[in-house]
Scaffold this motif. Sequence first.
Motif, short mmCIF file in Angstrom:
data_model
loop_
_atom_site.label_atom_id
_atom_site.label_comp_id
_atom_site.label_asym_id
_atom_site.label_seq_id
_atom_site.Cartn_x
_atom_site.Cartn_y
_atom_site.Cartn_z
N ASN A 188 0.82 -1.22 0.00
CA ASN A 188 0.00 0.00 0.00
C ASN A 188 0.85 1.26 0.00
OD1 ASN A 188 -2.25 -1.66 0.15
ND2 ASN A 188 -2.40 -1.52 2.38
N TYR A 189 2.16 1.11 0.18
CA TYR A 189 3.07 2.25 0.24
C TYR A 189 3.86 2.37 -1.06
CZ TYR A 189 2.29 2.04 5.31
OH TYR A 189 1.73 2.02 6.55
N PRO A 190 4.41 3.55 -1.33
CA PRO A 190 5.29 3.69 -2.48
C PRO A 190 6.63 3.01 -2.23
CG PRO A 190 5.24 5.72 -1.24
CD PRO A 190 4.21 4.82 -0.62
N TYR A 191 7.41 2.84 -3.30
CA TYR A 191 8.74 2.25 -3.15
C TYR A 191 9.77 3.19 -3.78
CZ TYR A 191 7.83 0.81 -8.01
OH TYR A 191 7.52 0.80 -9.33
N LEU A 192 10.98 3.11 -3.27
CA LEU A 192 12.08 3.94 -3.75
C LEU A 192 13.28 3.06 -3.99
CD1 LEU A 192 13.35 6.72 -4.38
CD2 LEU A 192 13.94 6.89 -1.94
N PHE A 222 -3.31 0.61 -9.18
CA PHE A 222 -4.40 -0.35 -9.36
C PHE A 222 -3.81 -1.66 -9.86
CE2 PHE A 222 -7.75 -2.30 -12.02
CZ PHE A 222 -8.72 -2.48 -11.04
N ASP A 223 -4.19 -2.76 -9.23
CA ASP A 223 -3.70 -4.08 -9.67
C ASP A 223 -4.84 -5.08 -9.76
OD1 ASP A 223 -4.28 -4.44 -7.02
OD2 ASP A 223 -2.41 -5.47 -6.52
N GLY A 224 -6.00 -4.59 -10.14
CA GLY A 224 -7.15 -5.49 -10.29
C GLY A 224 -7.73 -5.94 -8.96
N PHE A 225 -7.58 -5.11 -7.92
CA PHE A 225 -8.10 -5.40 -6.57
C PHE A 225 -7.43 -6.61 -5.93
CE2 PHE A 225 -11.70 -3.52 -8.95
CZ PHE A 225 -11.81 -2.32 -8.24
#
Length: 438
Positions: free
Chosen positions: A278-282, A319-322
């Motif tokens: 649910n978080y961004p990645y770096l 979005f990854d298709g839920f």
Amino acid sequence: MRIYLPAFVLCFFVSIVHAQEIYDLKRCLEIALEKNYDIRMIRNEQQITANNVTVGNAGFLPSLDLNGGYSGTLNNTDQDNTDGTTTKTNNILNQNANVGLNMQWTVFDGFSMQTNYKRLKEFETMGEINTRLTIENLIADLTAEYYNYVRQNLRLANLRSAVALSKERLRIVEARYSIGSMSRLDLKQAQVDFNADSSNLIRQYETLYTSRVTLNRLMAVEDVSQKIEVTDSLIKPNPDLQEELLWASTLQSNSRLMLSFKNQTISELDYKNLKSRNYPYLRLNAGYGYSLDRYGSGSVKRQDNLGFNYGFTLGFSIFDGFNRQREQKNARITIENRKLQSEQLEQSLRADWANMWMAYRNNLNLIALEEENLGAAKENYEIAIERYKLGDLAGIELREAQNSLLGAEERLLQAQFDTKLCEISLLQISGQIASYLE
């Protein structure tokens, strides 16, 4: 008529008592913990889980790759120019060579690295608990077999005594038959009873041998038929086990229950790992390399490049298709199932504990009763043999007294062994089975 045990029975008995190794329970357990194959394998597996606990395996550290390459082309070129001329060039050789050092590093991935490290630590702990569980099972199995071996030796002594009693009865009958005071029927019945007792003795040697092989196998002795002698000549259950203390120890130290709790913890960490998406990645990347190009045509014949490159990638899955929501819901259900499994296991342990404690207390009472019965049976047989010698008792009644004595010995021995098995099970359930090593 002279009476002999079959020669091979005597030879077999002599082979058993000759050059035997002497063991007590502690020595047997120490040998097994050192040599038993299951223990050695589970310790290797524990070492694997310990080796896996590294920050690199959790994903904290960058990856660094060194690579190089070479490529080339060889072409014939035919060009039609705008001024109407034609240019033909054959065997144009273009070459490229490169070598470089590249680094990639995930700096942040929604706390997944931290969660993975915790999972690795939990797996390491589970490896330790699995080793402990295997050791506890071995101690319980070997201790039970050790006392079974003691029991079989005691049964052998009882059966040898029964043969001796039958032999004495047959001697008396032969003496009386020779002077005509007893019938041939009495003589044959005494011979039949003596042979029956001898047959039971022969079978007992086989049973004792089987127990000895099992004991040697659990100790992982190379020669499983190795002759051994144990120091214990009696089975003495511990009558002082404390119900409340052992049950409290069960809730705290039972290995199966501990493994169940660890599985629940790992399921919770799996859920946290899914939430990290649910978080961004770096991610950072950098490289340093050298490349060489050689051209077979054109104005540039050679080009060298030596330099440093760097950059970063910041991303977020929108979005990854839920799929994230679905996987997280399933992970929460798995956590609930793990909790239910732990509660079910605790209930099962309570049931096993209640049955085992009842059997333990009941068998202690049986021991006291059978000890009293054995005393009465011995006295009854002494009276019977004296009356038999005086001719006041029939052979069948003496045989009944003898069978009563043997039965009382067997029932007492069985009660003692059953109580010991209950004791072993209670200590195993409560996580205190290792006390047999003290």
